[in-house]
Design a protein around this motif. Structure first.
Motif, PDB file in Angstrom:
ATOM      1  N   SER A  67       0.171  -1.362   1.792  1.00  0.00           N
ATOM      2  CA  SER A  67       0.674  -0.072   2.306  1.00  0.00           C
ATOM      3  C   SER A  67       2.016  -0.232   3.027  1.00  0.00           C
ATOM      4  O   SER A  67       2.701   0.749   3.289  1.00  0.00           O
ATOM      5  CB  SER A  67      -0.356   0.573   3.243  1.00  0.00           C
ATOM      6  OG  SER A  67      -0.630  -0.262   4.344  1.00  0.00           O
TER       7      SER A  67
ATOM      8  N   SER B  72       7.331  -1.142   0.030  1.00  0.00           N
ATOM      9  CA  SER B  72       7.982  -0.063  -0.717  1.00  0.00           C
ATOM     10  C   SER B  72       8.295  -0.580  -2.115  1.00  0.00           C
ATOM     11  O   SER B  72       9.126  -1.479  -2.267  1.00  0.00           O
ATOM     12  CB  SER B  72       9.268   0.385  -0.011  1.00  0.00           C
ATOM     13  OG  SER B  72       8.952   1.058   1.180  1.00  0.00           O
TER      14      SER B  72
ATOM     15  N   HIS C  32      10.477   2.930  -7.603  1.00  0.00           N
ATOM     16  CA  HIS C  32       9.873   3.993  -8.402  1.00  0.00           C
ATOM     17  C   HIS C  32      10.990   4.688  -9.166  1.00  0.00           C
ATOM     18  O   HIS C  32      11.906   5.248  -8.566  1.00  0.00           O
ATOM     19  CB  HIS C  32       9.148   4.991  -7.492  1.00  0.00           C
ATOM     20  CG  HIS C  32       8.531   6.147  -8.237  1.00  0.00           C
ATOM     21  ND1 HIS C  32       7.473   5.984  -9.095  1.00  0.00           N
ATOM     22  CD2 HIS C  32       8.849   7.465  -8.259  1.00  0.00           C
ATOM     23  CE1 HIS C  32       7.155   7.172  -9.616  1.00  0.00           C
ATOM     24  NE2 HIS C  32       7.976   8.073  -9.127  1.00  0.00           N
TER      25      HIS C  32
ATOM     26  N   THR D  67      14.257   5.706  -6.351  1.00  0.00           N
ATOM     27  CA  THR D  67      13.456   5.786  -5.135  1.00  0.00           C
ATOM     28  C   THR D  67      12.510   4.594  -4.955  1.00  0.00           C
ATOM     29  O   THR D  67      12.256   3.831  -5.876  1.00  0.00           O
ATOM     30  CB  THR D  67      12.616   7.080  -5.131  1.00  0.00           C
ATOM     31  OG1 THR D  67      11.769   7.079  -6.300  1.00  0.00           O
ATOM     32  CG2 THR D  67      13.496   8.311  -5.142  1.00  0.00           C
TER      33      THR D  67
ATOM     34  N   HIS E 281       8.652   3.717  -2.875  1.00  0.00           N
ATOM     35  CA  HIS E 281       7.530   4.202  -2.072  1.00  0.00           C
ATOM     36  C   HIS E 281       6.359   3.230  -2.157  1.00  0.00           C
ATOM     37  O   HIS E 281       6.253   2.443  -3.094  1.00  0.00           O
ATOM     38  CB  HIS E 281       7.101   5.622  -2.486  1.00  0.00           C
ATOM     39  CG  HIS E 281       6.644   5.745  -3.907  1.00  0.00           C
ATOM     40  ND1 HIS E 281       6.912   6.852  -4.675  1.00  0.00           N
ATOM     41  CD2 HIS E 281       5.951   4.908  -4.716  1.00  0.00           C
ATOM     42  CE1 HIS E 281       6.384   6.679  -5.883  1.00  0.00           C
ATOM     43  NE2 HIS E 281       5.805   5.520  -5.930  1.00  0.00           N
TER      44      HIS E 281
ATOM     45  N   PRO F  67       1.216   6.647  -5.697  1.00  0.00           N
ATOM     46  CA  PRO F  67       1.874   6.647  -4.384  1.00  0.00           C
ATOM     47  C   PRO F  67       0.881   6.928  -3.258  1.00  0.00           C
ATOM     48  O   PRO F  67      -0.013   7.764  -3.411  1.00  0.00           O
ATOM     49  CB  PRO F  67       2.901   7.780  -4.511  1.00  0.00           C
ATOM     50  CG  PRO F  67       3.139   7.922  -5.973  1.00  0.00           C
ATOM     51  CD  PRO F  67       1.835   7.599  -6.642  1.00  0.00           C
TER      52      PRO F  67
ATOM     53  N   SER G 208      -0.382   8.180   0.543  1.00  0.00           N
ATOM     54  CA  SER G 208      -0.077   9.315   1.426  1.00  0.00           C
ATOM     55  C   SER G 208      -0.808   9.110   2.749  1.00  0.00           C
ATOM     56  O   SER G 208      -1.507   8.117   2.944  1.00  0.00           O
ATOM     57  CB  SER G 208      -0.504  10.634   0.766  1.00  0.00           C
ATOM     58  OG  SER G 208      -1.898  10.619   0.504  1.00  0.00           O
TER      59      SER G 208
END
Length: 427
Positions: free
Chosen positions: A389, A392, A395, A399, A401, A410, A412
């Motif tokens: 987690s 990064s 993507h 980007t 994530h 992804p 959240s």
């Protein structure tokens, strides 16, 4: 469980334990196998083992384009070469000669013979593209190559671009390229090969490192402003292209995890994960609403919803069986539903089935599965969820994530993961 599927592999003369393994590449987003199953060179996990005969190469002579030697190097199918097109009138050709001390492994989207490990675009959620659906891939046909030393400590180094069936690499006019101080040429591929080395190895104490770009000659650079920019990033002299246990390799469409043979020796096995699953089920966790006993399905049935399947409210972590509390629909529709209210604590959040993370190579320890990624519901150890987690992952072309390593969905929520709260049986 995982077959090598490779030719030209040598066994260790000192033992009968089989091939000398340099390490393994594991595709992120594949929970133990590809969605449609592993087939030949296209699979979720690839072992790099010492070959019977060394096939490594190293740079030798540099030719300018007008010479007969340059033309011969390109046309000779027994001669490895890299061509750097500077303009229509000028091309620099670098000949590569055989290196008896190394083995070369090539990775890319092409199914041609020079590619040892065929990699296709990974779709979030662990799904595959629908049949007949044409999706423009951003992975290069000949994406990268890994050169392994045939003798201890069996170091592995990564380079952008792979040699095609004619043993050539062509960098066209639009590709970023330059001449180095020693006169050798270097360049970057269109969408680039990015690498991230973890700090403190791949263990409970691991921390993410910085993403860098690797050049055709194996030099390390800061990232370009955009993935396919013609302007290279700043060179990082203090870092090298040697892979370490836990290094991530991003090919712009798929991300691979490198595990060394030594690192894998300290990683939980599929058998160990199965023992943890049985231990969890032996505790007979109960649904606090229906009072029915819950059980994680076997690792072989990792994608099939079971009537005893544990479900969880991912805002609070309370584990239930599937129930229609509050007049809800069937499980298949529910899995797509965004939010529900937990009957235990009234917290509103995703209500999803829980799935055990089956790819042992992604685990940083061998502890019990106590935490789940949000919002996919893949379950593994606390330290494993904490580590992934924090990373990064690239993507698309612009980007980054954090994502679940088992399905690449992804993450959240505040931390991307949640501690699960199981209810023990009342008796």
């Amino acid at each position: 469980m995982f077959s090598l599927g490779q030719e030209n592999i040598s066994t260790s003369p000192a033992s009968t334990k089989g091939p000398v393994k340099y390490g393994e590449l594991i595709v992120l987003g594949c929970n133990g196998s590809l969605p449609n199953g592993d087939k030949g060179r296209r699979k979720s996990r690839f072992a790099l083992c010492r070959r019977n005969k060394a096939n490594g190469v190293k740079p030798s002579t540099v030719h300018s384009s007008c010479t007969p030697q340059a033309a011969k190097a390109i046309s000779n199918k027994e001669q490895h070469s890299i061509s750097y097109t500077l303009s229509r009138a000028q091309t620099i050709v670098v000949e590569y000669t055989h290196d008896g001390n190394t083995d070369m492994f090539q990775i890319g989207r092409s199914t041609e013979n020079p590619i040892d490990f065929v990699v296709t675009d990974t779709v979030p959620g662990g799904q595959s593209h629908a049949d007949g659906q044409t999706v423009q891939s951003t992975i290069s046909r000949f994406a990268c190559r890994i050169i392994c030393q045939r003798t201890p400590p069996y170091s592995a180094r990564i380079y952008a671009a792979g040699f095609d069936a004619s043993k050539n690499i062509f960098l066209g006019e639009k590709a970023a390229k330059w001449r180095m101080q020693d006169g050798q040429m270097d360049g970057l591929t269109t969408n680039g090969v990015l690498v991230m080395h973890p700090r403190h190895g791949f263990s409970q104490n691991s921390k993410p490192g910085l993403w860098r770009e690797i050049s055709v000659c194996g030099n390390v650079f800061m990232l370009r402003e955009t993935r396919s920019s013609q302007q290279r990033g700043k060179m990082v002299d203090s870092e090298c292209n040697e892979l370490v246990d836990g290094s991530l390799i991003d090919l712009c469409g798929a991300t691979l995890l490198w595990r060394t043979a030594e690192g894998l020796a300290h990683t939980p096995t599929v058998k160990h994960l199965e023992a943890l699953r049985q231990e969890l089920n032996a505790g007979r966790p109960q649904c606090p609403v229906g009072f029915n006993t819950l059980a994680f399905p076997s690792l072989r049935r990792k994608d099939v919803l079971d009537e005893k399947q544990p479900w969880a409210y991912l805002r609070c972590g309370h584990v239930h069986g599937y129930h229609g509390w509050g007049g809800r629909r069937n499980p298949e529709v529910e899995a797509e539903c965004q939010e529900r209210e937990c009957p235990m604590c009234r917290a509103r959040g995703p209500y999803v089935p829980l799935w055990l993370g089956c790819e042992a190579g992604f685990y940083v320890d061998a502890e019990p599965p106590t935490h789940a990624f949000v919002p996919c519901g893949h379950v593994c150890s606390e330290k494993t969820t904490a580590y992934w987690s924090e990373i990064s992952l690239p993507h698309g072309t612009h980007t980054f994530h954090a994502a679940c390593p088992f399905c690449i969905q992804p993450l959240s929520g505040e931390t991307g993961c949640i501690r699960l709260i199981f209810q023990s049986p009342l008796d």
